[in-house]
Design a protein around this motif. Structure first.
Motif, mmCIF file in Angstrom:
data_model
loop_
_atom_site.group_PDB
_atom_site.id
_atom_site.type_symbol
_atom_site.label_atom_id
_atom_site.label_comp_id
_atom_site.label_asym_id
_atom_site.label_seq_id
_atom_site.Cartn_x
_atom_site.Cartn_y
_atom_site.Cartn_z
ATOM 1 N N ARG A 57 -12.497 16.858 -3.977
ATOM 2 C CA ARG A 57 -13.740 17.613 -3.874
ATOM 3 C C ARG A 57 -14.847 16.821 -3.203
ATOM 4 N NH1 ARG A 57 -13.964 19.235 -9.961
ATOM 5 N NH2 ARG A 57 -16.020 19.975 -9.433
ATOM 6 N N THR A 58 -14.475 15.846 -2.401
ATOM 7 C CA THR A 58 -15.475 15.010 -1.719
ATOM 8 C C THR A 58 -16.400 15.859 -0.852
ATOM 9 O OG1 THR A 58 -13.995 13.120 -1.749
ATOM 10 C CG2 THR A 58 -15.766 13.067 -0.143
ATOM 11 N N ILE A 147 -23.560 12.202 3.833
ATOM 12 C CA ILE A 147 -23.115 12.330 5.228
ATOM 13 C C ILE A 147 -21.640 11.971 5.355
ATOM 14 C CG2 ILE A 147 -23.451 11.440 7.561
ATOM 15 C CD1 ILE A 147 -26.436 11.058 6.756
ATOM 16 N N GLU A 148 -21.251 10.860 4.718
ATOM 17 C CA GLU A 148 -19.831 10.458 4.751
ATOM 18 C C GLU A 148 -18.970 11.474 4.011
ATOM 19 O OE1 GLU A 148 -18.409 7.998 6.465
ATOM 20 O OE2 GLU A 148 -20.388 7.614 7.315
ATOM 21 N N ALA A 149 -19.491 12.044 2.930
ATOM 22 C CA ALA A 149 -18.729 13.020 2.160
ATOM 23 C C ALA A 149 -18.507 14.303 2.968
ATOM 24 C CB ALA A 149 -19.439 13.340 0.854
ATOM 25 N N LEU A 150 -19.501 14.684 3.761
ATOM 26 C CA LEU A 150 -19.352 15.883 4.588
ATOM 27 C C LEU A 150 -18.341 15.664 5.714
ATOM 28 C CD1 LEU A 150 -23.025 17.136 4.793
ATOM 29 C CD2 LEU A 150 -21.090 18.307 3.712
ATOM 30 N N ARG A 151 -18.202 14.442 6.184
ATOM 31 C CA ARG A 151 -17.235 14.126 7.242
ATOM 32 C C ARG A 151 -15.798 14.024 6.714
ATOM 33 N NH1 ARG A 151 -20.410 9.237 10.145
ATOM 34 N NH2 ARG A 151 -22.058 10.465 11.082
ATOM 35 N N TYR A 152 -15.654 13.877 5.429
ATOM 36 C CA TYR A 152 -14.328 13.623 4.822
ATOM 37 C C TYR A 152 -13.407 14.811 5.055
ATOM 38 C CZ TYR A 152 -10.831 12.348 1.377
ATOM 39 O OH TYR A 152 -9.655 12.022 0.753
ATOM 40 N N GLU A 153 -12.183 14.540 5.435
ATOM 41 C CA GLU A 153 -11.172 15.591 5.653
ATOM 42 C C GLU A 153 -10.109 15.516 4.614
ATOM 43 O OE1 GLU A 153 -10.908 18.265 7.668
ATOM 44 O OE2 GLU A 153 -12.933 17.820 8.278
#
Length: 153
Positions: A57-58, A147-153
């Motif tokens: 759930r990142t 920001i990093e969490a939104l980029r996580y795939e």
């Protein structure tokens, strides 16, 4: 013969009670060790489940943080989830214990007694385990950079 050495023993109720108490102490210590190992294994399982939940759930955490969720909101969400999982296991354990205990009591024609104080103590332990072993995954989730969490795939 009167001159023969005494070759008999006397058993009183007190000596039998003392022997039974000694056996009960050994069984109690064994049960304590086994239950401590089971609680440790369950605690590690809860922590692993919560770590997987944070990883899966990142992106959701990133969205929540980007629209204004505070660190304490994310922390509370994951701690509550951890406690709910732990309490669900505790309630299931109490239910199975009651069913098993009642079944044995019925087979032995004994009266059924429900130990409410131990049930509540067990739920208290489950809550403490949920908070204690759910804190690290919750902290990890709350500390994610949005920001990093939104980029996580």
């Amino acid at each position: 013969q009167a001159e023969d050495e005494n070759d008999f023993e006397l058993y009183s109720n007190d000596s039998l009670i003392a022997a039974f108490a000694q056996v009960a102490d050994v069984v109690r210590a064994g049960a304590l060790v086994i239950s401590a190992i089971a609680l440790l294994a369950a605690s590690i399982g809860i922590m692993n489940i919560m770590l997987v939940s944070v990883t899966e759930r990142t992106k959701e955490i990133g969205v929540r943080k980007s629209i204004g969720a505070r660190k304490k909101n994310i922390l509370a969400q994951f701690l509550i989830e951890s406690v709910v999982i732990s309490l669900a296991g505790g309630l299931l354990g109490i239910l199975l214990g009651v069913l098993g205990g009642n079944g044995v009591a019925l087979m032995l024609n004994a009266t059924v007694v429900f130990p409410w104080n131990w049930a509540f103590a067990g739920l208290g332990v489950c809550t403490a385990i949920g908070v204690g072993f759910g804190f690290y995954p919750a902290w990890k989730a709350a500390s994610l950079d949005p920001i990093e969490a939104l980029r996580y795939e």
